[in-house]
Scaffold this motif. Structure first.
Motif, PDB file in Angstrom:
ATOM      1  N   ASP A 372      27.216  21.427  20.386  1.00  0.00           N
ATOM      2  CA  ASP A 372      28.447  21.963  20.974  1.00  0.00           C
ATOM      3  C   ASP A 372      28.729  21.336  22.342  1.00  0.00           C
ATOM      4  O   ASP A 372      29.868  21.040  22.672  1.00  0.00           O
ATOM      5  N   ASP A 373      27.663  21.152  23.124  1.00  0.00           N
ATOM      6  CA  ASP A 373      27.844  20.497  24.428  1.00  0.00           C
ATOM      7  C   ASP A 373      28.356  19.079  24.227  1.00  0.00           C
ATOM      8  O   ASP A 373      29.233  18.608  24.948  1.00  0.00           O
ATOM      9  N   ILE A 374      27.769  18.396  23.264  1.00  0.00           N
ATOM     10  CA  ILE A 374      28.183  17.012  23.003  1.00  0.00           C
ATOM     11  C   ILE A 374      29.648  16.978  22.571  1.00  0.00           C
ATOM     12  O   ILE A 374      30.437  16.154  23.033  1.00  0.00           O
ATOM     13  N   ASN A 375      30.011  17.916  21.725  1.00  0.00           N
ATOM     14  CA  ASN A 375      31.397  18.027  21.276  1.00  0.00           C
ATOM     15  C   ASN A 375      32.326  18.189  22.473  1.00  0.00           C
ATOM     16  O   ASN A 375      33.337  17.499  22.605  1.00  0.00           O
ATOM     17  N   THR A 385      30.241  19.708  13.486  1.00  0.00           N
ATOM     18  CA  THR A 385      28.815  19.381  13.433  1.00  0.00           C
ATOM     19  C   THR A 385      28.332  19.340  11.986  1.00  0.00           C
ATOM     20  O   THR A 385      28.875  19.998  11.108  1.00  0.00           O
ATOM     21  N   ARG A 386      27.332  18.545  11.763  1.00  0.00           N
ATOM     22  CA  ARG A 386      26.757  18.425  10.420  1.00  0.00           C
ATOM     23  C   ARG A 386      25.315  17.965  10.543  1.00  0.00           C
ATOM     24  O   ARG A 386      24.977  17.218  11.454  1.00  0.00           O
ATOM     25  N   GLY A 387      24.491  18.413   9.611  1.00  0.00           N
ATOM     26  CA  GLY A 387      23.115  17.942   9.556  1.00  0.00           C
ATOM     27  C   GLY A 387      23.019  16.701   8.693  1.00  0.00           C
ATOM     28  O   GLY A 387      24.032  16.042   8.415  1.00  0.00           O
ATOM     29  N   TRP A 388      21.813  16.370   8.263  1.00  0.00           N
ATOM     30  CA  TRP A 388      21.604  15.156   7.463  1.00  0.00           C
ATOM     31  C   TRP A 388      21.983  15.451   6.012  1.00  0.00           C
ATOM     32  O   TRP A 388      21.138  15.621   5.150  1.00  0.00           O
ATOM     33  N   ALA A 389      23.291  15.569   5.753  1.00  0.00           N
ATOM     34  CA  ALA A 389      23.773  16.002   4.439  1.00  0.00           C
ATOM     35  C   ALA A 389      24.962  15.150   4.036  1.00  0.00           C
ATOM     36  O   ALA A 389      25.524  14.425   4.852  1.00  0.00           O
ATOM     37  N   ILE A 569      24.917  14.058  14.232  1.00  0.00           N
ATOM     38  CA  ILE A 569      25.614  14.935  15.175  1.00  0.00           C
ATOM     39  C   ILE A 569      26.800  15.611  14.489  1.00  0.00           C
ATOM     40  O   ILE A 569      26.942  16.818  14.552  1.00  0.00           O
ATOM     41  N   GLY A 570      27.627  14.825  13.847  1.00  0.00           N
ATOM     42  CA  GLY A 570      28.752  15.432  13.129  1.00  0.00           C
ATOM     43  C   GLY A 570      29.908  14.477  12.932  1.00  0.00           C
ATOM     44  O   GLY A 570      29.928  13.358  13.456  1.00  0.00           O
ATOM     45  N   ASP A 571      30.874  14.904  12.138  1.00  0.00           N
ATOM     46  CA  ASP A 571      32.093  14.122  11.901  1.00  0.00           C
ATOM     47  C   ASP A 571      33.102  14.489  12.971  1.00  0.00           C
ATOM     48  O   ASP A 571      33.062  15.582  13.512  1.00  0.00           O
ATOM     49  N   TYR A 572      34.009  13.598  13.232  1.00  0.00           N
ATOM     50  CA  TYR A 572      35.033  13.987  14.199  1.00  0.00           C
ATOM     51  C   TYR A 572      36.408  13.519  13.759  1.00  0.00           C
ATOM     52  O   TYR A 572      36.560  12.640  12.916  1.00  0.00           O
ATOM     53  N   GLU A 573      37.385  14.184  14.327  1.00  0.00           N
ATOM     54  CA  GLU A 573      38.766  13.828  14.058  1.00  0.00           C
ATOM     55  C   GLU A 573      39.130  12.761  15.062  1.00  0.00           C
ATOM     56  O   GLU A 573      39.218  13.009  16.261  1.00  0.00           O
ATOM     57  N   ARG A 574      39.358  11.583  14.567  1.00  0.00           N
ATOM     58  CA  ARG A 574      39.572  10.468  15.476  1.00  0.00           C
ATOM     59  C   ARG A 574      41.059  10.194  15.577  1.00  0.00           C
ATOM     60  O   ARG A 574      41.724   9.958  14.585  1.00  0.00           O
ATOM     61  N   PRO A 575      41.585  10.251  16.800  1.00  0.00           N
ATOM     62  CA  PRO A 575      43.025  10.044  16.928  1.00  0.00           C
ATOM     63  C   PRO A 575      43.414   8.602  16.587  1.00  0.00           C
ATOM     64  O   PRO A 575      42.676   7.670  16.908  1.00  0.00           O
TER      65      PRO A 575
END
Lengths: 615, 329
Positions: A372-375, A385-389, A569-575
């Motif tokens: 969450d901090d990284i986000n 956020t997502r794990g190794w999945a 860490i996770g996927d993100y919405e990239r502008p």
């Protein structure tokens, strides 16, 4: 993001139809009278001047019909900017023509669709797939495009050992490369050693499927006794001729080294919109080279460039938002896989190897990270956020697996480390390895404007639970060299391949010796029984019919997330950014690397200009 | 004099040979080669190449050969005007890439130099004549600011102001986009001239300020000498005293400084060109070095060196012409 799981749900429906073993997919054919044969004024002039046959003769009998959101207008030039080196990749991608294609703009929302092939059929046991081509389809110079061109590319380019191209691994099933057979001028068949129901998807990931035999064949010693392999190999580049004759929407018109590429429309392009207008809408595409990402972002903001989804990112969101009022552009978002940390299970250092091989250590590593901090700090709150999945954009997504060992919990991390025997023996605040020796984990990270600061945050977070990470930040080339060796502990890079894992199995399991690169001994000595089980499941999957394959892959996904084979860490919405003048640009797409990094099922051929550029 | 020039020219050739060797070796020093960096790039854009492809590329460019052999291969083409191929630029011959940009670099560097000297010398004189007056203070304050702002900040500032305050669409370049790839013609030249003031400001500002300060100091030294007193006592007009007697003497150190000035301008040109996207040698050089494209990078280093050597020679000759006390033999 909740809607991602909704996509996953629609997938189940879309892929079900492939369950029965026999699969048939085909375009809805369009009777010739149904469309009005509309074409760009630029081509109309050439037809009137007698330089070009009329549209009816240029289109195949059954052109691919693209359902566009809005019927566009012809003409003008689309201008995009590119950064970095060696940008031949971009024009190549913009004009690519794959045999099959994923659903636009989100591959996860629908099945694999016909493209160059108008349809395909598996045999009873899934060991063969037959593709039907479009009768009357032509190369951009007017020569017929037939099965011979595909067979030529396969046999005389990919399989010829004297030519510096190798057949795509994604078409190797059961350890053997597929065989290609010509049925007739408009049908080809791939034969596999074992059932391979992934074949139609695999073909959607291959940019190159055919080269013009009437052009490249002339340079080939097999067809021209005066030609040499040396010369042929030098001429394989897109720029040295091949790019000028293609089946893509645009062909190369001009290349000014270091400044720009100009592509001009292919008069024989085989796609039309639902009204029968021959695509693409833009007469020309111009790709201008600039020095770096920031220049691409600025050029898109100022209006020099029309769109970009490759070089701009979260770091430019502020710029985009602050200037949006004054300019004519819009911001869209694409779902992108973010940063992953790979563990080297065969690292030479024995102490570190034992530690990395301990599942509890890896679990502790993952929960010690405060995503969450990284986000908040690095992703403007656009991170999921997502794990190794497996990815939410894949058909193997499992919410529980994606959430395992993701929640930040320092106490849990400490417990897990204690269980692993990694304790602070000498009381200096840092934990030692089970054998009592000092434990320092080296994290290799390239000079990346996003990943270096994130890795620094992770180093601090891990230090809070007593794990000592040392950052090794170097130029990407050097990190890459280290990655191929055995010397590294942890490697930081994009998470790659969780959307369509079967497309790049060697990233996950030992398809052959030395794979995956993070466990190079996996083929002979898997590091844990869990890894062996996961590996067997994934290796068996391509030969299974879809429903069973899906179950096997999901099970493998459960194993890898439970055992934290890596840290994600996770996927993100990239502008991304697009000029208001562009019509038919989606607001949202997914960047799935297998389907093209810049244009994830991204079809510039249906984009048009609402007004002409001023410069 | 003539023998001096000939000797210097011969030395220059020797120097260029040494430079070509050193630069070629230095470019090869980082681990890996062009193919390594190409592979990393392909991976960055998610289309990794197979080992076989990479090996084939390495063989094709002779990258596995020892450095001295690669070097000989490279220099053996020079007499034919063949400087190798730019691997990172789709195998375009280096000469085709470098020549048009060399012209642009030369145009930009030399015109910046001329403008810098043309402004710095009179400004220095004016400041010195008005020593400790308001004009002097104004000039000096501005000069100190200009000296302390790095050229890349000036370039960014120009870009920022033009895009965000004046709403410019273009984000740099040295001519309008429509002239890209065209051979030089009158329209393109005109467009180039229109685009030059910004880059010239960014590249030349620091040098302008520095040179002005030096000119001011020189002038003050000269103005306090006795022959100036004498000139005034003879009843010459102040203007003649300043321009004909003082300035002519005070300008000599500036001329000998041109030799130092030119590298500064070329160095500044690289950074500024990268930011402003100018089609000069600078950005090409940066890309070549990053991509470990050794023939391209090596050729550009040699061209930079050549400009420096010629600049130094010219500065020496001009100095001899302007200061009769200096002779070469």
């Amino acid at each position: 993001m909740r809607y991602l799981s909704a996509f996953a749900a629609t997938l189940a429906g879309a892929y079900c139809l492939t369950a029965g073993g026999l699969v048939l997919a085909a375009d809805t054919p369009l009777a010739p009278d149904d469309w009005a044969h509309k074409e760009s004024p630029m081509l109309r002039e050439m037809v009137d001047a007698g330089q070009l046959p009329p549209l009816e003769e240029r289109l195949p009998a059954n052109p691919a019909v693209v359902q566009v959101e809005e019927i566009g207008t012809f003409g003008d030039t689309m201008v995009n900017g590119v950064a970095f080196l060696r940008n031949e990749y971009i024009p190549n991608q913009i004009a690519k023509a794959t045999l099959t294609t994923p659903t636009f703009p989100l591959p996860s929302e629908g099945p694999i669709l016909p493209n160059v092939a108008s349809g395909w059929e598996y045999n009873e046991d899934g060991t063969e797939i037959t593709f039907t081509l479009r009768e009357g389809m032509k190369w951009s110079d007017g020569e017929p495009f037939t099965a011979d061109d595909i067979v030529f590319f396969w046999e005389d380019i990919l399989l010829d050992e004297n030519v510096t191209r190798t057949p795509p691994l994604v078409l190797a099933a059961g350890g053997e490369m597929a065989e290609l057979e010509k049925i007739d001028d408009y049908a080809i068949r791939f034969k596999f050693a074992v059932p391979y129901y992934f074949a139609n998807t695999a073909l959607a990931t291959l940019d190159d499927i055919a080269w013009p035999k009437h052009i490249v064949g002339e340079m080939h010693p097999k067809y021209n006794s005066e030609a040499t392999y040396e010369e042929l190999n030098e001429n394989l580049l897109y720029f040295l001729g091949r790019g000028k004759v293609s089946i893509g929407a645009w062909v190369l018109e001009e290349y000014v080294p270091g400044e720009k590429f100009v592509l001009v429309r292919n008069p024989y392009y085989w796609k039309v919109d639902q009204d029968g207008n021959q695509l693409p809408y833009f007469d020309r595409v111009e790709i201008r080279e600039v020095e770096d990402r920031q220049s691409v972002a600025l050029g898109n903001v100022s209006g020099e460039f029309d769109s970009d989804g490759m070089w701009v990112g979260v770091q430019h969101l502020q710029l985009f938002l602050s200037e949006k009022e004054n300019r004519q552009y819009d911001i869209g978002y694409s779902s992108v896989a973010g940063m992953a940390m790979y563990f080297n299970y065969d690292v030479e250092d024995e102490t570190v190897r034992e530690v990395l091989r301990d599942a509890n250590f890896r679990r502790a590593f993952s929960v010690a990270i405060n995503r969450d901090d990284i986000n908040f700090v690095s992703f403007n709150d656009l991170l999921t956020t997502r794990g190794w999945a497996w990815s939410p954009l894949s058909q193997y997504y499992d919410e529980e697996a994606a959430g395992s060992y993701v929640e930040h919990d320092e106490d849990r991390a400490r417990e897990l480390l204690d269980e692993a025997g990694i304790v602070d023996a000498d009381g200096d605040g840092m934990r030692e390895a089970p054998d009592g020796s000092e434990l320092q984990i080296i994290v290799d990270v390239s000079q990346h404007d996003l990943y270096v600061p994130i890795t620094e945050m992770i180093r601090e977070q891990l230090a809070d639970v007593g794990i000592d990470l040392v950052l090794n930040v170097q130029h990407q080339d050097l990190i890459e060299e280290r990655r191929l060796g055995r010397d590294w502990h942890v490697h930081v890079w994009d998470l790659y391949g969780t959307e369509v894992p079967l497309a790049n199995l060697s990233l996950w399991v030992p398809v052959s010796d030395g794979q995956p690169y993070w466990h190079q001994e996996a083929a002979s000595a898997p590091f844990s029984p869990e890894f062996a089980e996961y590996s067997d499941l994934l290796l068996s999957a391509p030969a299974l019919p879809n429903v069973e394959a899906k179950a096997a892959i999901k099970q493998a996904g459960d194993i890898m997330s439970e055992n934290v084979f890596g840290v994600y860490i996770g996927d993100y919405e990239r502008p991304f950014i697009k000029s208001d003048r562009l019509g038919n640009m989606p607001d949202r797409y997914a960047r799935i690397q297998e389907f093209g990094s810049n244009m994830p099922a991204f079809r510039y051929d249906q984009v048009f200009g609402r007004w002409d550029r001023e410069n | 004099m003539l023998s001096f020039v000939i000797r210097r020219l011969l030395l220059m050739i020797l120097m260029m040979i040494v430079i070509s060797m050193v630069s070629f070796v230095i470019i090869q020093l980082p681990p890996g080669d062009w193919v390594t960096s190409y592979a990393a790039h392909l991976r960055a854009i998610s289309s990794p190449a197979s080992e076989a492809t990479l090996e084939a590329l390495r063989e094709r460019y002779g990258l596995g050969e020892p450095v001295w052999r690669q070097y000989l291969f490279w220099v053996s083409g020079f007499p034919r005007g063949d400087f190798g191929i730019a691997m990172s630029m789709q195998d375009t011959p280096v000469a085709d890439l470098v020549l048009p940009r060399f012209g642009m670099s030369l145009l930009l560097s030399l015109s910046t130099l001329v403008v810098v000297l043309g402004l710095a010398i009179p400004f220095g004189i004016i400041a010195a004549v008005n020593r400790n007056g308001p004009i002097d203070y104004l000039f000096s304050t501005v000069a100190f600011f200009a000296l302390s702002i790095p050229s890349f900040i000036v370039a960014l500032g120009i870009l920022f102001i033009s895009v965000f305050y004046f709403g410019a669409v273009s984000i740099g370049g040295l001519y309008d986009a429509q002239y890209m790839g065209e051979p030089m013609n009158w329209a393109k030249f005109k467009s180039t001239l229109e685009h030059m003031p910004g880059p010239m400001l960014a590249i030349g500002l620091g040098g302008l300020a520095g040179t002005m300060r030096i000119m001011r100091g020189n002038m003050l030294d000269v103005l306090s000498q006795q022959f100036i007193e004498t000139a005034r006592a003879k009843g010459l007009r102040e203007r003649v005293v300043v321009v004909k007697h003082a300035a002519r003497l005070a300008v000599n150190p500036i001329i000998s400084r041109v030799g130092i000035h030119l590298p500064e301008i070329i160095g500044g040109e690289v950074i500024v060109s990268v930011i402003l996207g100018l089609p000069t040698l600078g950005p090409l050089f940066l890309r070549a070095v990053l991509a470990q494209d050794m023939y391209l990078a090596g050729t550009i280093i040699m061209l930079f060196a050549l400009i420096l050597l010629i600049g130094n020679l010219l500065a020496d000759l001009v100095l001899a012409w302007s200061d009769p006390r200096i002779t070469y033999n």
